[in-house]
Motif scaffolding. Structure first.
Motif, PDB file in Angstrom:
ATOM      1  N   ALA A  52       0.715  -1.018  -0.012  1.00 45.43           N
ATOM      2  CA  ALA A  52      -0.035  -0.041   0.005  1.00 45.43           C
ATOM      3  C   ALA A  52       0.817   1.200   0.003  1.00 45.43           C
ATOM      4  O   ALA A  52       1.888   1.136   0.805  1.00 45.43           O
ATOM      5  CB  ALA A  52      -0.929  -0.022   1.192  1.00 45.43           C
ATOM      6  N   ILE A  53       0.857   2.125  -0.820  1.00 41.36           N
ATOM      7  CA  ILE A  53       1.504   3.302  -0.945  1.00 41.36           C
ATOM      8  C   ILE A  53       0.791   4.468  -0.152  1.00 41.36           C
ATOM      9  O   ILE A  53      -0.255   4.745  -0.416  1.00 41.36           O
ATOM     10  CB  ILE A  53       1.989   3.759  -2.386  1.00 41.36           C
ATOM     11  N   MET A  54       1.470   4.685   1.114  1.00 39.54           N
ATOM     12  CA  MET A  54       0.826   5.651   1.858  1.00 39.54           C
ATOM     13  C   MET A  54       1.293   7.277   1.543  1.00 39.54           C
ATOM     14  O   MET A  54       2.703   7.275   1.641  1.00 39.54           O
ATOM     15  CB  MET A  54       0.940   5.330   3.268  1.00 39.54           C
ATOM     16  N   SER A  55       0.412   7.953   1.256  1.00 38.85           N
ATOM     17  CA  SER A  55       0.967   9.451   1.362  1.00 38.85           C
ATOM     18  C   SER A  55       1.038   9.922   2.751  1.00 38.85           C
ATOM     19  O   SER A  55       0.302   9.713   3.502  1.00 38.85           O
ATOM     20  CB  SER A  55      -0.009  10.371   0.413  1.00 38.85           C
ATOM     21  N   PHE A  56       2.115  10.772   2.779  1.00 44.95           N
ATOM     22  CA  PHE A  56       2.572  11.152   4.066  1.00 44.95           C
ATOM     23  C   PHE A  56       2.830  12.707   4.174  1.00 44.95           C
ATOM     24  O   PHE A  56       3.903  12.924   3.211  1.00 44.95           O
ATOM     25  CB  PHE A  56       3.607  10.304   4.866  1.00 44.95           C
ATOM     26  N   GLY A  57       2.710  13.352   5.102  1.00 42.32           N
ATOM     27  CA  GLY A  57       3.143  14.924   5.066  1.00 42.32           C
ATOM     28  C   GLY A  57       2.798  15.840   4.039  1.00 42.32           C
ATOM     29  O   GLY A  57       1.913  15.446   3.007  1.00 42.32           O
ATOM     30  N   GLY A  58       3.369  17.030   3.784  1.00 46.28           N
ATOM     31  CA  GLY A  58       2.970  17.696   2.635  1.00 46.28           C
ATOM     32  C   GLY A  58       1.476  18.432   3.108  1.00 46.28           C
ATOM     33  O   GLY A  58       1.079  18.415   4.294  1.00 46.28           O
ATOM     34  N   PHE A  59       1.406  19.470   2.211  1.00 47.12           N
ATOM     35  CA  PHE A  59       0.161  20.363   2.492  1.00 47.12           C
ATOM     36  C   PHE A  59      -0.230  20.557   1.190  1.00 47.12           C
ATOM     37  O   PHE A  59       0.464  21.238   0.090  1.00 47.12           O
ATOM     38  CB  PHE A  59       0.603  21.602   3.292  1.00 47.12           C
ATOM     39  N   LEU A  60      -1.495  20.535   0.651  1.00 45.60           N
ATOM     40  CA  LEU A  60      -2.297  20.418  -0.318  1.00 45.60           C
ATOM     41  C   LEU A  60      -1.275  19.805  -1.581  1.00 45.60           C
ATOM     42  O   LEU A  60      -1.331  20.243  -2.699  1.00 45.60           O
ATOM     43  CB  LEU A  60      -2.390  21.884  -0.662  1.00 45.60           C
ATOM     44  N   PRO A  68       6.077   3.101   0.541  1.00 44.50           N
ATOM     45  CA  PRO A  68       5.212   1.940   0.564  1.00 44.50           C
ATOM     46  C   PRO A  68       5.474   0.954   1.734  1.00 44.50           C
ATOM     47  O   PRO A  68       6.361   0.841   2.338  1.00 44.50           O
ATOM     48  CB  PRO A  68       6.221   1.152  -0.661  1.00 44.50           C
ATOM     49  N   LEU A  69       4.127   0.495   2.015  1.00 44.60           N
ATOM     50  CA  LEU A  69       3.972  -0.123   3.240  1.00 44.60           C
ATOM     51  C   LEU A  69       3.850  -1.741   2.700  1.00 44.60           C
ATOM     52  O   LEU A  69       2.668  -1.766   2.105  1.00 44.60           O
ATOM     53  CB  LEU A  69       2.975   0.182   4.069  1.00 44.60           C
ATOM     54  N   PRO A  70       4.489  -2.933   3.332  1.00 38.85           N
ATOM     55  CA  PRO A  70       4.082  -4.168   3.167  1.00 38.85           C
ATOM     56  C   PRO A  70       2.579  -4.500   3.362  1.00 38.85           C
ATOM     57  O   PRO A  70       2.327  -3.963   4.560  1.00 38.85           O
ATOM     58  CB  PRO A  70       5.245  -4.953   3.506  1.00 38.85           C
ATOM     59  N   TRP A  71       1.696  -4.817   2.559  1.00 34.87           N
ATOM     60  CA  TRP A  71       0.330  -5.249   2.903  1.00 34.87           C
ATOM     61  C   TRP A  71       0.272  -6.008   4.010  1.00 34.87           C
ATOM     62  O   TRP A  71      -0.783  -5.791   5.232  1.00 34.87           O
ATOM     63  CB  TRP A  71      -0.222  -5.857   1.742  1.00 34.87           C
ATOM     64  N   ALA A  95      11.738   5.556   7.226  1.00 34.43           N
ATOM     65  CA  ALA A  95      11.329   4.396   6.344  1.00 34.43           C
ATOM     66  C   ALA A  95      11.808   4.838   4.907  1.00 34.43           C
ATOM     67  O   ALA A  95      11.769   5.853   4.467  1.00 34.43           O
ATOM     68  CB  ALA A  95       9.962   3.987   6.612  1.00 34.43           C
ATOM     69  N   PRO A  96      11.566   3.624   4.015  1.00 32.07           N
ATOM     70  CA  PRO A  96      11.692   3.885   2.504  1.00 32.07           C
ATOM     71  C   PRO A  96      10.776   4.632   2.154  1.00 32.07           C
ATOM     72  O   PRO A  96       9.438   4.441   2.374  1.00 32.07           O
ATOM     73  CB  PRO A  96      11.840   2.586   2.209  1.00 32.07           C
ATOM     74  N   HIS A  97      11.014   5.572   1.123  1.00 34.17           N
ATOM     75  CA  HIS A  97      10.062   6.610   0.755  1.00 34.17           C
ATOM     76  C   HIS A  97      10.382   7.130  -0.639  1.00 34.17           C
ATOM     77  O   HIS A  97      11.643   7.150  -0.976  1.00 34.17           O
ATOM     78  CB  HIS A  97       9.589   7.546   1.818  1.00 34.17           C
ATOM     79  N   PHE A  98       9.524   7.798  -1.427  1.00 31.29           N
ATOM     80  CA  PHE A  98       9.915   8.419  -2.559  1.00 31.29           C
ATOM     81  C   PHE A  98       8.895   9.779  -2.806  1.00 31.29           C
ATOM     82  O   PHE A  98       7.972   9.788  -2.118  1.00 31.29           O
ATOM     83  CB  PHE A  98       9.692   7.589  -3.849  1.00 31.29           C
ATOM     84  N   GLY A 112      12.606  -4.055  -3.261  1.00 30.60           N
ATOM     85  CA  GLY A 112      11.459  -4.692  -2.445  1.00 30.60           C
ATOM     86  C   GLY A 112      11.962  -5.013  -0.961  1.00 30.60           C
ATOM     87  O   GLY A 112      11.330  -5.100   0.124  1.00 30.60           O
ATOM     88  N   ARG A 113      13.290  -5.882  -1.191  1.00 34.80           N
ATOM     89  CA  ARG A 113      13.595  -6.275   0.283  1.00 34.80           C
ATOM     90  C   ARG A 113      13.995  -5.180   1.216  1.00 34.80           C
ATOM     91  O   ARG A 113      13.694  -5.582   2.406  1.00 34.80           O
ATOM     92  CB  ARG A 113      14.984  -7.204  -0.258  1.00 34.80           C
ATOM     93  N   ARG A 114      14.515  -3.900   0.741  1.00 39.49           N
ATOM     94  CA  ARG A 114      14.856  -2.964   1.562  1.00 39.49           C
ATOM     95  C   ARG A 114      13.472  -2.415   2.297  1.00 39.49           C
ATOM     96  O   ARG A 114      13.497  -2.391   3.531  1.00 39.49           O
ATOM     97  CB  ARG A 114      15.331  -1.703   0.924  1.00 39.49           C
ATOM     98  N   ILE A 115      12.428  -2.436   1.530  1.00 38.15           N
ATOM     99  CA  ILE A 115      11.245  -2.195   2.254  1.00 38.15           C
ATOM    100  C   ILE A 115      10.713  -3.040   3.174  1.00 38.15           C
ATOM    101  O   ILE A 115      10.297  -2.799   4.210  1.00 38.15           O
ATOM    102  CB  ILE A 115      10.202  -1.912   1.233  1.00 38.15           C
ATOM    103  N   ASN A 116      10.538  -4.334   2.784  1.00 39.52           N
ATOM    104  CA  ASN A 116      10.435  -5.541   3.760  1.00 39.52           C
ATOM    105  C   ASN A 116      11.067  -5.619   4.693  1.00 39.52           C
ATOM    106  O   ASN A 116      10.659  -5.809   5.936  1.00 39.52           O
ATOM    107  CB  ASN A 116      10.136  -6.816   2.932  1.00 39.52           C
ATOM    108  N   ASP A 117      12.417  -5.548   4.644  1.00 41.13           N
ATOM    109  CA  ASP A 117      13.420  -5.778   5.724  1.00 41.13           C
ATOM    110  C   ASP A 117      13.031  -4.419   6.896  1.00 41.13           C
ATOM    111  O   ASP A 117      13.292  -4.791   8.002  1.00 41.13           O
ATOM    112  CB  ASP A 117      14.871  -5.532   5.159  1.00 41.13           C
TER     113      ASP A 117
END
Length: 124
Positions: A52-60, A68-71, A95-98, A112-117
């Motif tokens: 699940a790709i979660m949107s975090f932070g920012g304004f408008l 990316p959060l492992p389901w 956490a890993p993000h983009f 994917g391994r970096r995220i899951n780890d």
């Protein structure tokens, strides 16, 4: 075939339409609102939801980051009407993000391994 409209039809207790997942709130176990589900990543071959790709932070939409959060780390909480992940805001910041202009290389197994780890779940 039923006569209800799509908005009236419940898929079931253990299933949900992707269009209803997008926009769902994500909370941590302390009840803090971390963001919302922006999108989901599905395996082309096995059909399983990977992230699940979660949107975090920012304004408008400015300065928004995508995590990316492992389901497997998300649990749906009916009381809150959203998903819960066992991570603090400080842990999420590391956490890993983009960014909005970036696109991860989902084909790269190391990504994917970096995220899951980071979240302590097996990579498959």
């Amino acid at each position: 075939m039923g006569t209800g409209t799509m908005s009236e039809i419940e898929v079931g207790a253990d299933a949900i339409e992707a269009s209803r997942v997008n926009g769902s709130r994500v909370y941590n176990t302390d009840g803090d609102n971390l963001g919302h589900i922006y999108d989901i990543v599905i395996g082309k071959r096995d059909g399983r939801v990977k992230y699940a790709i979660m949107s975090f932070g920012g304004f408008l939409g400015i300065g928004e980051e995508y995590h990316p959060l492992p389901w497997e780390v998300l649990k749906y909480d009916e009381r809150q009407g959203g998903y819960v992940v066992g991570i603090t805001i400080d842990q999420l910041k590391e956490a890993p993000h983009f960014g909005a202009a970036d696109r991860p290389n989902w084909v790269d197994p190391d990504y994917g391994r970096r995220i899951n780890d980071y979240y302590g779940v097996a990579y498959y």
